[in-house]
Enzyme design. Structure first.
Site, PDB file in Angstrom:
ATOM      1  NE  ARG A  46      -2.546  -1.276   3.605  1.00 41.98           N
ATOM      2  CZ  ARG A  46      -2.615  -2.460   4.219  1.00 41.98           C
ATOM      3  NH1 ARG A  46      -3.118  -3.511   3.598  1.00 41.98           N
ATOM      4  NH2 ARG A  46      -2.180  -2.595   5.467  1.00 41.98           N
ATOM      5  CE  LYS A 136     -14.299   9.905   1.633  1.00 42.92           C
ATOM      6  NZ  LYS A 136     -13.996   8.992   0.526  1.00 42.92           N
ATOM      7  CE  LYS A 219     -15.399  12.455  -3.041  1.00 42.40           C
ATOM      8  NZ  LYS A 219     -14.004  12.041  -2.871  1.00 42.40           N
TER       9      LYS A 219
HETATM   10  P1  13P Z   1     -14.664   7.540  -6.408  1.00 40.33           P
HETATM   11  O1  13P Z   1     -14.275   8.748  -7.239  1.00 40.33           O
HETATM   12  O2  13P Z   1     -13.924   6.296  -6.812  1.00 40.33           O
HETATM   13  O3  13P Z   1     -16.147   7.380  -6.307  1.00 40.33           O
HETATM   14  O4  13P Z   1     -14.142   7.812  -4.940  1.00 40.33           O
HETATM   15  C1  13P Z   1     -14.275   9.060  -4.395  1.00 40.33           C
HETATM   16  C2  13P Z   1     -14.475   8.950  -2.951  1.00 40.33           C
HETATM   17  O5  13P Z   1     -13.712   9.461  -2.178  1.00 40.33           O
HETATM   18  C3  13P Z   1     -15.665   8.234  -2.487  1.00 40.33           C
HETATM   19  O6  13P Z   1     -15.832   8.445  -1.111  1.00 40.33           O
END
Ligand code: 13P
Length: 337
Positions: A46, A136, A219
């Protein structure tokens, strides 16, 4: 809490020509990604993978911030520099996924609620000390025959706002992510309806819990047909519906919107972002916070081999550049060829 500091970070995250790399796959998710290239998922593999991405030459020209997973924030690059410092030195803001995942909501079959609020204040203080300046939290809303329920939208909105308020208290910009999944066979109209309801609930809770809108990033998913829908809406229809929905529900005080890719192909995600930005006169910066759409090609080219680091970086660099163009409406279909 210092509002101007939060605003400064949020603006940097959605700077012109740039967007966010979501590289915060949990240990379970990254294992699924590595399975595709038959690579065992270990702390070292990773680390090698994230090192390949984050040392891509010129990455900082198109990437404003990177969302990390807890383990990665504590790891160092192969050159021995903590990843958070490596990114900060490049002018890329390090961020951290802080939710503990979506869990079944008892009493509401098909619905989930995201966990991770207990102890979050203490974790945020530690993440700030480790160099993270944004975070996030993903609420997950699936569409099926009998779900989502209004209660699930409310529960997820409440948790997102609790998280956002705690982040801002800690001097960390919250990325607020209410993701309506595109996994089903639903129509774009259904997606628009559910996305509208989710955003309505989220912004009501953000207001109720005194979140400083100028110091956060939204987002969202794009408004799009389910992957299994037989008559998927055109890219132009996606752009129109997405802009209409966001204009109805996202206050212009929010500095930036950074989409998730959600299972769209890299070309699809870039085209949609470009068309959305072509709609014109949007009150927010509108960019990407892609995971799979930025990484898929790079992961395949790298395939876990140190000899392929350059090939992986070329793919990641290419998609970062193309989405950097899309973010101001300048990507056109097929440009990658
Ligand atoms: P994806 O763009 O692969 O959907 O992932 C973004 C993300 O952070 C989802 O929580």
């Amino acid at each position: 809490m210092n509002h101007s500091e939060l605003e400064h970070i949020a603006k940097a995250m959605v700077a012109q020509g740039k967007g966010i790399l979501a590289a915060d796959e949990s240990s379970g998710t990254i294992k699924k990604r590595f399975d595709k290239i038959s690579l065992e998922s270990t702390a070292d593999s990773r680390r090698a993978y994230r090192d390949m991405l984050f040392t891509t030459p010129g990455m900082q020209d198109h990437i404003s911030g990177v969302i990390l997973y807890d383990e990665t924030l504590r790891q160092s690059s192969l050159a021995g520099v903590p990843f958070a410092k490596h990114l900060t030195d490049l002018g890329v803001v390090p961020g951290i996924k802080v939710d503990m995942g979506a869990k079944a909501l008892p009493g509401f079959p098909g619905d989930t609620v995201t966990e991770g609020l207990d102890g979050l204040r203490e974790r945020l203080a530690e993440y700030h000390a480790l160099g993270a300046r944004f975070a996030k939290w993903r609420g997950v809303i699936d569409i099926g025959e009998d779900y989502p329920s209004d209660f699930a939208l409310e529960a997820n909105a409440h948790a997102l706002a609790r998280y956002a308020a705690l982040c801002q208290e800690a001097g960390i910009v919250p990325i607020v992510e209410p993701e309506v999944l595109m996994d089903g066979d639903h129509s774009i109209e259904t997606c628009e309806q559910v996305t509208s309801a989710a955003l309505l609930a989220v912004f009501a809770q953000l207001a109720a819990q005194h979140v400083h809108l100028e110091g956060m990033i939204l987002k969202p998913n794009m408004v799009i047909s389910g992957k299994k829908n037989a008559n998927r809406a055109s890219p132009h229809a996606v752009a129109e519906a997405t802009v209409r929905t966001l204009k109805r529900h996202v206050p212009s005080a929010v500095p930036g919107i950074a989409f998730l890719s959600g299972g769209q192909s890299p070309a699809e995600a870039a085209l949609h972002l470009s068309l959305i930005n072509q709609v014109g006169s949007l009150p927010w910066q509108v960019t990407f916070s892609y995971g799979r759409a930025l990484q898929d090609a790079a992961l395949l080219a790298w395939a876990g081999q140190s000899a392929n680091v350059g090939a992986g970086q070329r793919e990641f660099g290419k998609w970062a550049r193309l989405n950097g163009l899309a973010r101001s409406g300048r990507y056109t279909a097929g440009m990658e060829a």
